[in-house]
Scaffold this motif. Structure first.
Motif, PDB file in Angstrom:
ATOM      1  N   TYR A 161      -5.562  13.761  -4.243  1.00 14.33           N
ATOM      2  CA  TYR A 161      -4.156  13.676  -5.161  1.00 14.33           C
ATOM      3  C   TYR A 161      -3.922  14.715  -6.085  1.00 14.33           C
ATOM      4  O   TYR A 161      -2.869  15.542  -6.220  1.00 14.33           O
ATOM      5  N   ASN A 198      -7.314   3.286   5.231  1.00 15.06           N
ATOM      6  CA  ASN A 198      -6.099   4.133   4.670  1.00 15.06           C
ATOM      7  C   ASN A 198      -6.406   5.471   3.601  1.00 15.06           C
ATOM      8  O   ASN A 198      -5.818   6.340   3.830  1.00 15.06           O
ATOM      9  N   GLY A 199      -7.179   5.044   2.797  1.00  9.63           N
ATOM     10  CA  GLY A 199      -7.587   5.784   1.493  1.00  9.63           C
ATOM     11  C   GLY A 199      -8.108   7.108   2.364  1.00  9.63           C
ATOM     12  O   GLY A 199      -7.488   8.222   2.184  1.00  9.63           O
ATOM     13  N   ILE A 237      -5.591   9.275   4.093  1.00 10.81           N
ATOM     14  CA  ILE A 237      -4.745  10.162   3.651  1.00 10.81           C
ATOM     15  C   ILE A 237      -5.433  11.319   2.907  1.00 10.81           C
ATOM     16  O   ILE A 237      -4.989  12.572   2.919  1.00 10.81           O
ATOM     17  N   SER A 289       0.714  11.272   2.060  1.00 16.55           N
ATOM     18  CA  SER A 289       0.695   9.722   1.906  1.00 16.55           C
ATOM     19  C   SER A 289       1.096   9.350   3.150  1.00 16.55           C
ATOM     20  O   SER A 289       0.392   8.454   3.661  1.00 16.55           O
ATOM     21  N   LEU A 321      -9.684   9.573  -3.313  1.00 18.40           N
ATOM     22  CA  LEU A 321      -8.097   9.747  -3.063  1.00 18.40           C
ATOM     23  C   LEU A 321      -7.585  10.016  -4.398  1.00 18.40           C
ATOM     24  O   LEU A 321      -6.587  11.100  -4.149  1.00 18.40           O
ATOM     25  N   GLY A 355      -7.079   3.480  -5.723  1.00 15.62           N
ATOM     26  CA  GLY A 355      -7.452   4.360  -4.898  1.00 15.62           C
ATOM     27  C   GLY A 355      -8.771   4.808  -4.532  1.00 15.62           C
ATOM     28  O   GLY A 355      -9.029   5.451  -3.491  1.00 15.62           O
ATOM     29  N   SER A 367       0.539   3.962  -2.872  1.00 17.11           N
ATOM     30  CA  SER A 367       0.097   5.335  -2.705  1.00 17.11           C
ATOM     31  C   SER A 367       1.209   6.403  -3.008  1.00 17.11           C
ATOM     32  O   SER A 367       1.027   7.508  -3.706  1.00 17.11           O
ATOM     33  N   LEU A 415      -7.033   0.491  -1.298  1.00 19.41           N
ATOM     34  CA  LEU A 415      -5.528   0.568  -1.224  1.00 19.41           C
ATOM     35  C   LEU A 415      -4.878  -0.404  -0.467  1.00 19.41           C
ATOM     36  O   LEU A 415      -3.569  -0.965  -0.948  1.00 19.41           O
ATOM     37  N   ILE A 434      -0.924   7.365   6.001  1.00 18.54           N
ATOM     38  CA  ILE A 434      -1.068   5.861   6.244  1.00 18.54           C
ATOM     39  C   ILE A 434      -0.540   5.492   7.825  1.00 18.54           C
ATOM     40  O   ILE A 434      -1.049   4.678   8.332  1.00 18.54           O
ATOM     41  N   PRO A 486       0.803  -1.273  -0.196  1.00 19.02           N
ATOM     42  CA  PRO A 486       0.064   0.168   0.079  1.00 19.02           C
ATOM     43  C   PRO A 486       0.912   1.361  -0.066  1.00 19.02           C
ATOM     44  O   PRO A 486       0.417   2.083  -0.907  1.00 19.02           O
TER      45      PRO A 486
END
Lengths: 276, 270
Positions: B202, B246-247, B250, B232, B198, B194, B14, B127, B236, B10
């Protein structure tokens, strides 16, 4: 006949939504903040989710208060950013608010059961099952907000069309903008409860996009938006009832189809009148 | 040590996403088409869903091809049409595309097995469950795209800066199409891993942050790249510490970074 009685509340709900969103949509398009309502809806939904996690019953006044507080904060943020004008594009801020509010809700609700269904519900809503008390409550709220916007129409329209000119005239632009975003937020909060995010978004931008093709005057644009919205609501609800498919998506697809048809017809006519 | 091994994939994924998307974000922001990727991602998800409906499993090559085909058609239309209707801004068209794709997906959701689950997956991604196989695929694709972009570096920047203009030479038209095609490939691959939000974050957050500080493209590329990396890793780490997905974490970390730098900027101005 039974079908007709059953369809009456959803139809009334659609008309209510068309009424207020047909108007707000023009503001939104003029300001170029197409995705504001999704962001607002999501912020309100985050308030509801938070209340849910804190074990506050659904429908409790506190839940409403939670959403309202979040909408207030967001409205202040948008108004302040527009006024201070840092080097940021407004749409970017709106988008980021949307993404953060949604994913924060996902984090919060992660542990609750049936979260998949919850998300789906939030998007498509359940306009077929809407009840009269809910419609009337929203109608009252919309009427009050519509009234405020009608009384101060010069201010609000001025802000959407010529922000800088208003600022120079000495209007307290930031506070008027705050009221604009707050009223929009409250409207969206109620609308999403009735129709879901998808239908609210569509009612906000598509009718006013259609009317933008025909006229530049607010009065005509509102009227055209209302007519288009009403026609499509009737058609969409009728078909979704007959074919037994979810009504929200069907109404949205018909609205989009209507827009495409209008664009096509207009471009054909334009070609006929002025061959290039 | 086990956790490091478990999180290695992951984290790599990411960082890869952060690198390529923060680059594209600067173009997207300059073009002022912030929501294009949400619309495109939704179209891609619709393609995958239609694939499932006709019996193509999610995750197979054919399913990727179908969603890619959908995406490319929409993006090509968007690039080629260069909408003559001045009454309707590009954002409105993007909004309508998003609406239609979402509405169609919602109509299909009950017909597809595990449809509601799929809807959530396209929103939040997966992710944590990314495989090394996926990562190698991503790496190859992204390197190719980066090469193309490095080669046409000046042209792409010029196109993004003049995206408002409606008359293009046919060479520029083709370049513009190439830009959108590479973008489409990246988005389809990135959303699969993602999730829509996400990817969106990004793209937009690091580029917005960079724009606060400088106008130079090179500096913007560097600042947004560094921001995406920090976001990221922080995301995480927090998601691992507190057991959050986690997505989404972030996304929130990137949001927090942006808010902090806006506040810092405001103070400096006052």
């Amino acid at each position: 006949m039974e079908g007709l009685i059953f369809m009456l509340p959803p139809f009334a709900a659609c008309l209510t939504l068309v009424g207020i969103h047909g108007y707000f949509g023009i503001h939104v398009l003029k300001r170029g903040i197409i995705f504001i309502d999704i962001a607002m809806a999501q912020i309100a939904a985050f308030g509801v989710t938070l209340a849910f996690v804190l074990n506050i019953e659904e429908g409790h006044p506190l839940t409403y208060l939670f959403s309202l507080v979040f909408v207030c904060v967001a409205a202040y943020l948008f108004a302040a950013l527009r006024c201070k004008k840092p080097k940021i594009c407004m749409e970017a801020v709106i988008g980021i608010t949307y993404a953060v509010a949604t994913t924060a809700a996902v984090i919060v609700i992660d542990k609750a059961a049936g979260s998949h269904e919850h998300i789906k519900e939030m998007i498509i809503g359940s306009i077929l099952w809407v009840q009269w008390p809910e419609i009337i409550k929203s109608l009252v709220v919309y009427a009050v907000i519509g009234g405020v916007h009608y009384i101060f129409r010069d201010k609000f329209i001025g802000l959407s069309e010529k922000y800088e000119a208003q600022k120079q005239k000495g209007t307290k632009v930031m506070w008027w903008d705050f009221i604009f975003y707050l009223t929009l937020g409250i409207v969206v909060m109620h609308s999403v409860r009735i129709g879901g995010i998808l239908i609210v978004f569509a009612f906000l931008i598509i009718p006013s996009a259609i009317s933008a093709l025909f006229s530049d005057q607010w009065r005509w644009r509102i009227l055209i938006g209302w007519i288009a919205g009403t026609l499509v609501s009737i058609l969409g609800l009728f078909l979704s009832w007959n074919l037994d498919v979810p009504s929200g998506p069907v109404v949205v697809l018909f609205l989009a189809l209507f827009l495409v048809l209008v664009i096509l017809i207009k471009s054909f006519r334009a070609q006929k009148e002025a061959p290039v | 040590m086990d956790t490091v091994y478990f999180l290695a994939a992951p984290i790599t994924a990411s960082l890869l996403l952060a690198a390529i998307l923060s680059y594209f974000g600067n173009h997207i922001l300059t073009r002022g088409i912030i929501f294009i990727d949400i619309a495109v991602a939704q179209v891609a998800a619709l393609g995958t869903m239609l694939g499932i409906l006709i019996g193509v499993q999610d995750g197979t090559l054919l399913s990727t091809v179908i969603s890619l085909a959908f995406t490319l058609v929409i993006l090509s239309l968007f690039s080629l049409a260069k909408f003559q209707h001045t009454e309707l801004s590009r954002e409105v068209i993007i909004g309508v595309i998003y609406c239609v794709a979402l509405a169609t997906a919602m109509l299909l959701v009950d017909a597809v097995q595990g449809g509601a689950n799929f809807v959530q997956k396209t929103l939040t991604g997966s992710l944590l469950w990314v495989s090394w196989n996926d990562i190698v695929q991503m790496l190859l694709l992204f390197s190719l795209v980066i090469c193309i972009h490095a080669f046409f570096r000046k042209q792409f920047i010029a196109l993004s800066e003049n995206s408002e203009q409606t008359t293009f030479s046919s060479y520029n038209r083709r370049l513009d199409l190439l830009f959108y095609v590479t973008f489409g490939f990246v988005i389809v691959q990135a959303v699969k891993i993602g999730g829509i939000f996400l990817v969106f974050m990004y793209l937009i957050a690091p580029a917005t942050l960079a724009q606060l500080y400088t106008d130079s493209w090179n500096k913007r590329f560097v600042i947004s790249f560094v921001t995406a990396m920090i976001g990221s890793l922080a995301g995480i780490y927090i998601s691992y510490q507190y057991n959050f997905p986690n997505g989404p974490t972030i996304v929130c970390a990137l949001g927090a970074l942006l808010i902090m730098s806006i506040l810092a900027q405001q103070k400096r101005l006052v």
